[in-house]
Design a protein around this motif. Structure first.
Motif, PDB file in Angstrom:
ATOM      1  N   GLU A   1       0.815  -1.217   0.000  1.00 30.67           N
ATOM      2  CA  GLU A   1       0.000   0.000   0.000  1.00 30.67           C
ATOM      3  C   GLU A   1       0.847   1.265   0.000  1.00 30.67           C
ATOM      4  N   ARG A   2       1.883   1.302   0.828  1.00 26.95           N
ATOM      5  CA  ARG A   2       2.719   2.493   0.904  1.00 26.95           C
ATOM      6  C   ARG A   2       4.176   2.054   1.013  1.00 26.95           C
TER       7      ARG A   2
ATOM      8  N   ASP B   1       1.913   6.955  -3.601  1.00 31.74           N
ATOM      9  CA  ASP B   1       2.026   5.782  -2.725  1.00 31.74           C
ATOM     10  C   ASP B   1       3.466   5.332  -2.516  1.00 31.74           C
TER      11      ASP B   1
END
Length: 748
Positions: free
Chosen positions: A501-502, A541
């Motif tokens: 996700e990040r 991201d």
């Protein structure tokens, strides 16, 4: 004459290296040109073939004797490898090499087939020359470099290096056998030699039995604890240092030999050889150095008796014996040559005809193409060594027989017999058994020959010399030979983390994004790496951070980071998490300590031409890259001792040719933790090349990816070879990240 020791720093090295091979001889041969110029010719061999790739990848150098007594040669480049010659005088050549190495150690390590000689002056020369090799390696090695010492002539070098350069990763490989303790114990200097070898981190042997003999000698002489292949060596009162002693059977450039064998001109030469010998039904071949360990007399005796008894006929079978000259200044070898030539003369006189010669005896060496033609011409290869560490001739013969034909008759007392079990195995001391085996080999059906040769060839192909060196280096450093590009396991890791996700991508600068240079202010990231960083950082991201030991001001100047890149300088003391940056406000006591620190280190560095100091907000770095290895190490040692004696609470950190001091403690691991928290990263990739990057690798979690650049010990899971490969890695990560964004249902 030798240059004085004080002059030799300049004589030997003007650069330091991350990978060093130390051997008695260099991989090149000296030749004086017609106009008096110095010329160097490659002396191709399995060792050079195995180590060329890793030495080029790791900025490597080869240290050894040039083959000419009483001559000094400066370092030079040859075919992309840095060469550092070590001088030997004629007297040292006689005492260290011909004497102790080849008239003491060689016969002793080969089960006293010939009696060894023990002379104190030989031992003293051996110690002196080993120290010269060790000093040359210490001067040439960068901080934390890998030094791989080769063979029995240099058994004291590992301990000497360990004492002068404890930062080094040291390996040793013994190319000859190591004897049982009952034989080894005859050596008057047995403890000194074992202690010399135990200076290494990994000690390699040809056979498991040799490694076992060594470990038993360690227990008998020192009482150290051993567990399988591990020896616990006491280390200055601290925890024992773990030394690995195990077998790494050496091999050959299998593909290179087969390529030669498939050449039409080599095959034509093989046919010419058969015709020149009268086209006998069977050609038997022996290829050896003229050495008493090779069993040449035994095979000639067996062959002669087979002719005498009529079990073989000279019209049907010819023996070709290549006996290349060896150590002809040593009396034992001169006597052996006389005995062999007398035996050959008698046998030819008794059994040769005008049309057919019983033995074709050739007392000289041949180029590789001619040897391959001989292998192709030979129906039976005779390897009857009485004791041999490996015997690569056996493997060369197998590699050349792409036709799946030919028979290998192999002594049980060679290292090769542990691997080549489909050969006809013999005990060369058993003359009757040897005779039976020769007859069996000459009469073996074609189907059986092919079955055995296919099995032998698979074994030699699967375990070539590149596999040998990679296996040893992997044990020594955790890396092996690092191939260019991104490995399949690392690509799989990139693919796994691409959908996180990040993502935080944290990168060291010098040696990772930018190639190492002599002037740090000249360092620049590669264009490909910078473009890949821009791609990665352009997405919401993904964040990119550059984590360096440089001061933040210096890092900003050389890195020219793309907008949005996070910066960590001075090993985490300085962090720039937004364009406004972060300032370091030192307490009054820290400011005073920093001023005193600067005064001390500047005073010490002022007497060393080439040393320079990089000032940082919370400390300083003493750079010694422009000094020779020994001089740099000595200067760092003096600075460290003085600072630690006069100032309390100073953090000291060693890097590649740099010693860093800080009045406020931090490291790259702490910095990476703060960056992860700031970004809110669900996964982190960290890439670095220095020992200081190990602190960052240590903070990584299971879902993260750590990548070490280059050789050296590391806890990182993956490796790449160079900054160019880092750029490749970042490009692949950017591609995988783009693909993951486009995929449906990216996150659950």
């Amino acid at each position: 004459m030798h240059a004085p020791e004080s002059e030799r720093d300049e004589l030997y090295v003007d650069h330091v290296y991350d990978m060093i091979v130390v051997s008695n001889r260099l991989p090149v041969d000296y030749r004086e040109g017609p106009d008096g110029t110095t010329q160097w010719n490659s002396s191709p061999g399995g060792l050079v073939t195995a180590l060329e790739p890793v030495m080029r990848a790791a900025d490597g150098a080869w240290i050894g004797w040039a083959g000419v007594a009483d001559r000094e040669f400066p370092p030079f480049e040859h075919d992309g490898i840095s060469i550092i010659p070590v001088p030997l005088s004629a007297d040292e050549l006689e005492d260290y090499y011909e004497g102790f190495s080849n008239d003491t150690l060689w016969p002793l390590y080969h089960d006293v087939i010939a009696p060894p000689s023990f002379h104190r002056e030989w031992w003293e020369a051996y110690v002196r020359v080993n120290r010269r090799f060790a000093e040359a390696a210490a001067r040439a090695a960068s901080d934390g470099a890998v030094v791989w010492v080769q063979d029995y002539q240099l058994q004291l070098v590992p301990r000497m290096l360990r004492e002068s350069r404890p930062d080094l990763v040291i390996g040793f490989f013994n190319h000859i056998p190591f004897p049982a303790y009952g034989i080894y114990s005859q050596l008057p200097w047995r403890r000194q030699v074992i202690d010399g070898l135990l200076g290494a981190d990994v000690i390699g042997f040809q056979r498991a039995a040799d490694a076992g003999n060594f470990s038993r000698a360690v227990r008998r002489l020192f009482g150290y604890s051993t567990h399988g292949t591990i020896i616990d060596v006491p280390d200055d009162g601290g925890d024992p240092r773990r030394v690995v002693a195990r077998h790494f059977p050496i091999s050959i450039d299998t593909a290179g030999f087969e390529e030669l064998a498939r050449r039409a001109d080599v095959q034509e030469r093989a046919q010419e050889i058969r015709e020149s010998l009268g086209n006998p039904e069977t050609i038997m071949l022996g290829v050896d150095r003229l050495d008493y360990t090779k069993g040449i007399r035994h095979r000639i005796k067996a062959f002669g008796e087979l002719l005498r008894d009529g079990r073989l006929k000279v019209e049907d079978v010819t023996l070709v014996q290549v006996a290349s000259p060896s150590r002809e200044r040593v009396e034992t070898y001169r006597q052996l040559r006389d005995e062999i030539e007398l035996a050959v003369g008698r046998l030819n006189g008794d059994y040769s005809t005008l049309e057919h010669q019983a033995i074709a005896y050739l007392h000289h060496g041949y180029p590789r193409e001619e040897m391959v033609a001989l292998y192709l011409a030979a129906d039976v290869m005779l390897v009857t060594a009485l004791r041999d560490g490996m015997n690569l001739v056996a493997k060369e013969y197998v590699a050349c027989r792409f036709d799946d034909d030919g028979v290998l008759l192999l002594s049980e007392f060679t290292g090769a017999s542990d691997e080549l079990r489909q050969a006809v195995l013999v005990n060369p001391h058993d003359i009757e058994g040897l005779k039976d085996a020769i007859v069996e080999a000459t009469r073996m059906p074609k189907r059986e020959r092919s079955r055995r040769m296919r099995a032998l060839r698979k074994r030699v192909r699967d375990n070539d010399v590149a596999h040998w060196s990679a296996s040893f280096l992997e044990t020594l450093t955790g890396a092996g030979i690092i191939k260019p590009g991104v490995s399949d396991p690392l690509q799989a890791a990139i693919n796994r983390m691409a959908g996180t996700e990040r993502l935080l991508v944290a990168l060291d600068f010098d040696g990772t994004l930018a190639p190492l240079v002599d002037r740090p202010e000249d360092a620049r990231a590669t264009d490909r790496a910078r473009a890949a960083i821009e791609r990665l950082g352009a997405a919401d991201d993904t964040r990119v951070a550059i984590v360096s030991g440089r001061a933040l001001e210096s890092l900003g100047q050389v890195a020219s980071p793309p907008e949005g890149t996070l910066l960590s300088g001075s090993h985490g003391v300085e962090l720039q998490l937004d364009p406004a940056g972060v300032t370091i406000d030192l307490r009054e006591s820290e400011t005073a300590k920093l001023e005193r620190l600067s005064s001390i280190v500047e005073e010490i560095a002022s007497g060393a031409d080439g040393a320079w100091i990089e000032h940082k907000p919370a400390g300083l770095a003493l750079h010694t890259r422009r000094l020779t290895g020994n001089a740099g190490t000595a200067l760092q040692h003096a600075a460290r001792n003085r600072v630690e004696a006069e100032l309390l609470g100073i953090t000291v950190r060693t890097g590649k040719s740099v010693l860093e001091f800080a009045v406020r403690s931090s490291d790259k691991g702490e910095s990476l933790t703060r960056l992860r928290q700031h970004v809110g990263a669900t996964a982190v990739m960290y890439v670095g090349d220095d020992v200081t990057d190990e602190d960052a690798f240590a903070t990584l979690d299971a879902e993260d990816v750590g990548v070490k650049v280059g050789q050296g010990k590391s806890i990182a899971t993956y490796r790449v070879r160079s900054p160019e490969d880092v750029a490749d890695l970042l490009e692949r990560l950017a591609d995988a990240r783009d693909a993951a964004r486009e995929a449906p249902s990216r996150w659950p």
